[in-house]
Each structure stands twice: as structure tokens, then as C-alpha cells.
Design an enzyme around this catalytic site. Structure first.
Site, PDB file in Angstrom:
ATOM      1  N   HIS A  29       0.991  -1.292  -0.150  1.00 36.13           N
ATOM      2  CA  HIS A  29      -0.236   0.096   0.165  1.00 36.13           C
ATOM      3  C   HIS A  29       1.310   0.776  -0.054  1.00 36.13           C
ATOM      4  O   HIS A  29       0.884   2.615  -0.405  1.00 36.13           O
ATOM      5  CB  HIS A  29      -0.997   0.132   1.711  1.00 36.13           C
ATOM      6  CG  HIS A  29      -1.359  -1.271   1.678  1.00 36.13           C
ATOM      7  ND1 HIS A  29      -2.583  -1.558   2.431  1.00 36.13           N
ATOM      8  CD2 HIS A  29      -1.712  -2.555   0.137  1.00 36.13           C
ATOM      9  CE1 HIS A  29      -3.397  -2.934   2.561  1.00 36.13           C
ATOM     10  NE2 HIS A  29      -2.460  -3.114   1.778  1.00 36.13           N
ATOM     11  N   GLU A  85      -1.572 -12.482 -17.165  1.00 35.66           N
ATOM     12  CA  GLU A  85      -0.272 -12.349 -16.252  1.00 35.66           C
ATOM     13  C   GLU A  85       0.410 -13.384 -16.209  1.00 35.66           C
ATOM     14  O   GLU A  85       1.630 -13.242 -15.243  1.00 35.66           O
ATOM     15  CB  GLU A  85      -0.890 -11.824 -15.242  1.00 35.66           C
ATOM     16  CG  GLU A  85      -1.426 -10.598 -15.010  1.00 35.66           C
ATOM     17  CD  GLU A  85      -2.580  -9.894 -13.900  1.00 35.66           C
ATOM     18  OE1 GLU A  85      -1.926  -9.537 -13.328  1.00 35.66           O
ATOM     19  OE2 GLU A  85      -3.798 -10.676 -14.043  1.00 35.66           O
ATOM     20  N   ASN A 103       4.123  -6.867 -15.204  1.00 37.21           N
ATOM     21  CA  ASN A 103       4.804  -7.270 -14.129  1.00 37.21           C
ATOM     22  C   ASN A 103       5.061  -8.819 -13.606  1.00 37.21           C
ATOM     23  O   ASN A 103       5.499  -9.346 -13.686  1.00 37.21           O
ATOM     24  CB  ASN A 103       4.608  -5.911 -13.024  1.00 37.21           C
ATOM     25  CG  ASN A 103       4.860  -4.212 -13.116  1.00 37.21           C
ATOM     26  OD1 ASN A 103       5.577  -4.293 -14.475  1.00 37.21           O
ATOM     27  ND2 ASN A 103       4.336  -3.962 -12.526  1.00 37.21           N
ATOM     28  N   ASP A 104       3.910  -8.692 -13.081  1.00 33.64           N
ATOM     29  CA  ASP A 104       3.583  -9.583 -13.225  1.00 33.64           C
ATOM     30  C   ASP A 104       3.749 -11.798 -14.225  1.00 33.64           C
ATOM     31  O   ASP A 104       4.721 -12.323 -13.745  1.00 33.64           O
ATOM     32  CB  ASP A 104       2.164 -10.383 -12.770  1.00 33.64           C
ATOM     33  CG  ASP A 104       1.514  -9.889 -11.730  1.00 33.64           C
ATOM     34  OD1 ASP A 104       2.535 -10.446 -10.669  1.00 33.64           O
ATOM     35  OD2 ASP A 104       0.622 -10.173 -10.844  1.00 33.64           O
ATOM     36  N   CYS A 128       0.013  -2.697 -19.230  1.00 33.78           N
ATOM     37  CA  CYS A 128      -0.216  -1.867 -18.220  1.00 33.78           C
ATOM     38  C   CYS A 128       1.073  -1.942 -17.339  1.00 33.78           C
ATOM     39  O   CYS A 128       0.889  -1.526 -15.394  1.00 33.78           O
ATOM     40  CB  CYS A 128      -1.399  -1.711 -17.730  1.00 33.78           C
ATOM     41  SG  CYS A 128      -1.956  -3.322 -17.046  1.00 33.78           S
TER      42      CYS A 128
END
Length: 758
Positions: free
Chosen positions: A364, A605, A628-629, A676
Site C-alpha cells: 500500500h 499475466e 510485471n507479473d 499496463c
């Protein structure tokens, strides 16, 4: 063997400095192996020599005075080979060099093993005996095991050994120390460290000098008396329900707090200059180590009692004297684990950077830091954060690196980078209202990734043309319970209305992995391969349907919503999600809402999704890649783990081939394909992705101006040629270097992330 090893590692881990670590190692190993000599040679990178740093059995005067070059002696040979050498008579080996003054002429048998940490040889661990014999396999295995276990401890102690203690004493000049983590938000900050500790956590208490020694002692004494009172009250309350021997435990607690026991030691520490909380921490941890090292299981358990008493006293001290934190200009906030609440306590104009010992780039706090544009490094595991209060830090958010006590030379390097960053940012402001179009007329839409309301403002200010990823889990994370349909609707409406009529892509709830809800915990051994993303929401249709209904209601009268499904691996999941979305649409229509079915898409992903893109494309309106993943799953590298962060390579040939294949497959079905992930936010990556045929690039709004400038500074023809050149390359770093060099040739070198030599 395991119990002996556990004790050695435990004692060594708790040692206060490098000298103590090495002294403990040689003494404990000599005793455990019943050998006549044990020594540690550490490699000094500046001098390029192995220096005798500790010994049990050789002449103590030789410590620090005797050394060997990297290629000298059997010790040098162990380091060169990075493997053990076991000899019956060391003097007969061709590499043997006699070291006068050490007393080693008494010894014949030799066993040396390298101390290796993350591929670097830190030193050599040596045992010797007078008799001529080879150490047996068990002895060699033990020493290798000890060396492997101790390598990290030694590396940490070596790295932190130059950090000055609270009293101001130092063992030689304070030198620059560097610590590696994971980049969470780009940028550079230079400023003083402010350490923020959670309440009643002994391990998180930082060192601070005692401004008023007598006042600190009185604070401690009052807290101590409060704890004594609590123990007496509890003892009396339970006296009728406990046996006599159990009641005696409370007397034991009270005796522990006597002036002649813990209390006296704490007061003595305070008088030496550390504040009360730091002194309490040191004394409690010292006693915990002593109990933990005991053989008797009952006595080992008393460490828990000591820890509990320490926390109770600490809590009273913190309550009586709440920390009045002074936030200087350019504060770099440091914590064991940063939370959004911590960020909120620092005046925005004072905060320059964030450092978290634990935590990931998807925490977070990291997400919020990126939204605010604050340079951030997470997972800086070796950083001795309790020892760096008020010290000057350099925070390299580009590379996830932190420097403590930086030299003038490295300070100048980073100040130059900060100046260049400011100049680039000022120059890019003029691009806000211009589109991302190559000099030969190829148009590249740039969208933003958002999660907070502030992200929308920043995205609009930087000229984003839409939202390619709205992380709906963020509103879930900042609550103590699931938000209602009405609450979700209001949140989503603000995002949609701010960008209308431009598209807003809302990802359905994506929890699991390293994103957990406090009120919906998911405990798994391997969360990244577990219950996450679409798997959770399809198993909980009540959560999924409420969220989709809220999105559809928020879209009424606007018509710019797109729904995206995360972590999809099979067409069955897509079909089931589509049926539930249709159900939500029909329910709302029956309730009188004017609802249209929005475009639905899936995120690619995982490798399984790569090879089903065409099947997905026949069922949805758009494809979006979460690079990213996808990168971490293709390379089997946890991108949030600083130990393997160097293996996370977005420009790996396999990753690039997969990305190009996805675009090709989606276009065969005439379906829009976007991306993204972080790769889209790198000017180098954006150029390649444009050449691959991606229809939309979505990124953190902070990076939009840089990417826009890169696209406007190149022709589409040149970008395609660059992609052709990259296809024939085998190494990720060489590919990245080619891309950076190309930007330099185009006069855009200032747009690429700076790489500082390690």
C-alpha cells in the site's frame, strides 16, 4: 550437528558488531570441531587482500597485521576456486606461503572453505591441527554448512560495521555503506533519516542520544513501577485460581525487575548516553540471547517472559513520553515496514523519500508513494535502520539503493542526477497538451494507472488520455470491512466522471499474492501461485456481483467504463465471469437502471494465458498485458525479493518474444491490445512496445511526460528497425544497453533511468 549449528548462528546473529561476530565464529567452531586452530580471513576489496581478522590458535598479535593477496597462499587459492581445500600437510602444497609471526608452523593439516554471499567471496574460514591428517567428510561438511549459514551474517555485519554508534565512539573513520533493495518509486532523494517505529516493538526502537540523562532515568523508573503494579494486581486477581507454584511466577517477574537485575542494567546503559528506550532494548535483547542459547528447554522458554516484560515497560515509556518527531527538510522516512498511515504523519513539504526494510513494490505504501511521486526503496533487508537516525542518506529510487554516510564523490553524482531530473521535468511540462506521435506520424495513446483519487488529478495534469488500469483493490485495502455497493459506486463514479468521455478500465478485485485485505486474510505457503485475482472473486460471487453492479451503476450516463479480469488462466474463467457480468446487467435493468454492457477484457499475466490469447480474444473486447507479473512468472523470479531482484529482467529475450506474440495473436482477432506494467513506463520499453504493435500504453502518470517525449523523438520506422535488431540478441542487459544508446543518439539520453555502478 544441527543443534550446534543453530546455537552458533543464533549467537553470531545477535553479536553487536563485526569484531564480535568474527571472534564468536572462531571460538565456537574451534570448540565444536575440537580442532586446535580456527581463523577467519576477510577479503578487503579496496586492498585486494585477504586479511586475518580473527583467530583462535594463532598468535593474536597477527590479527589485522597479516594479509595475503588474492592469488597468494592456500587461502588465496580457496578464494580463487570458490571451493574447499582439504590437505594432510599444508606446507607441502605448491601454493603454501609461510606467514611469519602467526605461529602457524606448528600446524600441518588444513581445511579452508570460502565464505560466499550472493556469489561474492567475502573471505575464507580455516581450521588446522598439528597432526598430519585429512579432515574427514563430516568435518568438511560441517564447516561448509557453517560457512554458508554465516555468510549473510558476516555480510550484514561487515556492511554495517562502519556505522557510528549512539555514543559517538567509532572504531576508525565512518565510511560510506550501501544497501540494496527493490525500486518502488523512481527518483533520487538526499536528506536526513527519520526512523519511525511502531509502538511497543523492541526490535524497532532506534538509537538516540539521551538529551537529559536524569530525565530518561526517571521516565524508565516510572514505567518500571507501573509494570510492577500491573504484575501485583494480576497476581492478586488470579491468586485464588492458581496453585502456589504457579503464583510464584509473578514473584519471579518482580525479581527480574529488581534494581540489581534488569533495571540496574538499563540505568547503567542510560548513563552511558543512550536514551531509555534504546537502553531497555539492548538489555532485554541481551537477556533473550542468553536464554535462547541455553540447552534446557524450560530455561529457553524464559526468553518469552523477558520479551514480554520488555514490551510492557516500553509501552509505558512510549505512553508517558509520546515521540515528538522533528521532521527536518528533505526528510527520508525509514521504517521496518512502511504503512500509508506513517506517510500521513509527515508534512508533505518535508518528505523527500521513503525507505522500508521489509515490504514490496506492490505494498500500500509503495503504491501511494508512486502516486505522490516520492522516491522509494522497499525490501532493504540488511539496512540497520535502528542505527541511522539523523544520518545523511542517499535514496536511489531508480535502483532501489540506499547509501548511509555517503562520500562527497557519490553525493555529487546524485546531486547531478537530481538537477538533471528537475531540468527534464521542467522541459517536459510543455508536452502536457500534445499527443504522443512519432515524427513520421504514428500515434501512440498513453493512458494512466490509478488507484487513489490523487492519481486522477496527476494523470489529467500530465496529459493522460484515459485510464488503462484502475486498481479497485485500493479502496478495499484502506477500509476495515468490505465497502458496500453504494460506497463502491460513489468511488468508481469519481474516477469515471473525471475522465469522461475518455475510457476508464476498472480491474475487478485483485487480492492475494502480496495484496491482502486485513478483514479477509489469505494464508498460503506460496501466495503468488495460490488463491488470487479472478480465482477469489469467482469463488465469492457475492463479492464479484456487488462490485460489478457498483461499476455499472457508476457508469450510468457516462458510458466510458471498461471491465478487466485479472489473473485469468482459462477460457472457463472468462466464460463464467461474462455470465456473471450479464447477470448483473440484467438485474440492474430489471431494477429500472439504464445500464449498458461495457467492454470486457482480460489481463495476460501468466504463461498459460499467453498461449490462449486468441481464444480469449474471441470472448472479450480487449486484451491487456500485466507485464510485471508476466515477467516474474516467465522468469520464475519474485520481483519483490531483493535477493533475486537482479534476475528480474524485463528485456529478457523470452519476455520480449512473449510480448510480441501476444500483440500478434490479439490482432489476428481484431481486438485491441494494451499493456499496463512497468515496462510501458520506461521510455526504452515504450519504444519497443510501440514497434510490436501495442495499441495503448498505460503507466504511472509520473512517467507519461518522459514516454511521450521519447515517442515524439523517434520515427516509427526507426522503432521497427530497433525491434528487428533486438530480436537477434541473446542478453537482456545488452538489449537494454542498445535501447539506452539509441536514446542517447536521438538526443534523449536524459529520459532513461540513470545506472549507478555497483
Amino acid at each position: 550437528m544441527l543443534e550446534t549449528l543453530r546455537k552458533i548462528v543464533q549467537e553470531v546473529s545477535a553479536a553487536p558488531d563485526l569484531e564480535s561476530v568474527l571472534d564468536l565464529i572462531v571460538r565456537r567452531i574451534q570448540r565444536a570441531m575440537r580442532t586446535q586452530m580456527c581463523s577467519v580471513y576477510l577479503f578487503n576489496t579496496k586492498k585486494q587482500r585477504y586479511i586475518l581478522m580473527a583467530t583462535q590458535g594463532l598468535n593474536k598479535d597477527a590479527v589485522g597485521a597479516v594479509s595475503l593477496s588474492a592469488s597468494e597462499g592456500i587461502v588465496g587459492l580457496v578464494g580463487q576456486r570458490a571451493e574447499p581445500i582439504n590437505l594432510e600437510d599444508a606446507a607441502k602444497h605448491p601454493a603454501f606461503i609461510y606467514l611469519p609471526g602467526t605461529g602457524e608452523e606448528r600446524f600441518h593439516s588444513f581445511l579452508g572453505v570460502p565464505i560466499i554471499h550472493q556469489r561474492d567471496v567475502l573471505g575464507v574460514l580455516v581450521v588446522q591441527q598439528k597432526e598430519r591428517r585429512r579432515f574427514d567428510e563430516n568435518e568438511e561438511a560441517f564447516l561448509v554448512t557453517v560457512s554458508a549459514q554465516l555468510a549473510g551474517v558476516i555480510a550484514h555485519a561487515e556492511a554495517t560495521g562502519s556505522i557510528q554508534d549512539v555514543s559517538g565512539s567509532r572504531r576508525g573513520a565512518v565510511i560510506e555503506s550501501r544497501f540494496e533493495g527493490v525500486s518502488a518509486a523512481p527518483g533520487v532523494a538526499v536528506g536526513p533519516a527519520v526512523v519511525m517505529a511502531p509502538p511497543a516493538d523492541l526490535n524497532a526502537v532506534p538509537d538516540k542520544p539521551a538529551a537529559d540523562i536524569e530525565a530518561e532515568i526517571q521516565l524508565f523508573v516510572r514505567a518500571l513501577e507501573s509494570v510492577r503494579h500491573d504484575i501485583r494486581v494480576v497476581g492478586r486477581t488470579l491468586s485464588k485460581r492458581l496453585r502456589t507454584e504457579e503464583q510464584a511466577l509473578f514473584d519471579v517477574y518482580l525479581r527480574m525487575l529488581d534494581d540489581n537485575a534488569l533495571a540496574g542494567e538499563v540505568v547503567e546503559k542510560i548513563r552511558l548516553g543512550n536514551w531509555a528506550q534504546g537502553s531497555l532494548r539492548d538489555v532485554i535483547k541481551s537477556h533473550i540471547r542468553e536464554f535462547d542459547a541455553m540447552d534446557d528447554p524450560y530455561l529457553r522458554e524464559r526468553a518469552t517472559d523477558i520479551r514480554d516484560l520488555g514490551r510492557r515497560v516500553l509501552a509505558y515509556m512510549q505512553e508517558a513520553a509520546p515521540a515528538q518527531i522533528d521532521y527536518p527538510d528533505n526528510t527520508i522516512l525509514v521504517a521496518d515496514e512502511l504503512t500509508p498511515a506513517m506517510l500521513g504523519e509527515v508534512p508533505t513539504e518535508k518528505l523527500a523519500g521513503l525507505v522500508s526494510v521489509h515490504g514490496s513494490g506492490n505494498s500500500h505504501a509503495a503504491i501511494l508513494a508512486r502516486s505522490l511521486g516520492i522516491p522509494t526503496a522497499m525490501g532493504v533487508l540488511d539496512l540497520p535502520y535502528t542505527q541511522i537516525e539523523a544520518r545523511t542518506l542517499i535514496l536511489d529510487g531508480y535502483n532501489g539503493r540506499v547509501y548511509v554516510n555517503p562520500s562527497d564523490e557519490i553525493l555529487q553524482v546524485y546531486r547531478d542526477i537530481m538537477r538533471e531530473d528537475r531540468e527534464v521535468a521542467a522541459g517536459l511540462e510543455q508536452l502536457r497538451d500534445k499527443c504522443a506521435e512519432t515524427s513520421d506520424g504514428y500515434r501512440m495513446p498513453l493512458w494512466a494507472n490509478t488507484g487513489l483519487d490523487i492519481d486522477v488529478t496527476r494523470a489529467l495534469d500530465r496529459g493522460a488520455e484515459g485510464i488503462g488500469l484502475y486498481r479497485t483493490e485500493i479502496p478495499f485495502m484502506i477500509r476495515d470491512f468490505f465497502p458496500s455497493e453504494q460506497e463502491q459506486m460513489q468511488t468508481y463514479r469519481s474516477q469515471l466522471a473525471a475522465f469522461a468521455p475518455s475510457p476508464v478500465t476498472m480491474r475487478t478485485l485483485d487480492i492475494g499474492g502480496d495484496k491482502a485485505l486485513p478483514y479477509f486474510p489469505i494464508k498460503e505457503e506460496n501466495p503468488f501461485l495460490g488463491w488470487r485475482g479472478i480465482r477469489v472473486t469467482l469463488d465469492h460471487p457475492e463479492i464479484f456481483l456487488v462490485q460489478v453492479r457498483a461499476m455499472l451503476r457508476a457508469n450510468e450516463g457516462l458510458g466510458n467504463l471498461r471491465i478487466m479480469l485479472p489473473m485469468v488462466t482459462s477460457v472457463h474463467e472468462v466464460d463464467e465471469a461474462n455470465r456473471m457480468i450479464d447477470r448483473a446487467v440484467n438485474e440492474l435493468r430489471e431494477e429500472g437502471h439504464v445500464t449498458e454492457r461495457p467492454p470486457v477484457g482480460v489481463m495476460v499475466e501468466v504463461p498459460a494465458a499467453v498461449y490462449q490469447v486468441r481464444r480469449f480474444a474471441r470472448r472479450v473486447e480487449f486484451i491487456s498485458v500485466g507485464s510485471n507479473d508476466l515477467t516474474q512468472y516467465l522468469l520464475a523470479v519474485d520481483r519483490n525479493n531483493p535477493r533475486v531482484a537482479g534476475l528480474y529482467a524485463p528485456y529478457h529475450p523470452s519476455v520480449l518474444r512473449a510480448l510480441e506474440y501476444i500483440a500478434e495473436e490479439a490482432h489476428k482477432e481484431n481486438v485491441q491490445v494494451s499493456i499496463c506494467g512497468e515496462m510501458a513506463s520506461d521510455p526504452c520499453g515504450a519504444i519497443l512496445l510501440m514497434a510490436m504493435g501495442y495499441d495503448v500504453l498505460s503507466m504511472n502518470s509520473t512517467n507519461i511526460p518522459r514516454v511521450k517525449s521519447a515517442i515524439r523523438g523517434i520515427t516509427h520506422v526507426r522503432a521497427r528497425g530497433l525491434l528487428s535488431q533486438v530480436r537477434g540478441m541473446d542478453d537482456a542487459e545488452e538489449i537494454h544497453m542498445l535501447l539506452r544508446t539509441t536514446l542517447q543518439e536521438l538526443g534523449l539520453g536524459q529520459l532513461s533511468r540513470p545506472t549507478i555502478p555497483r
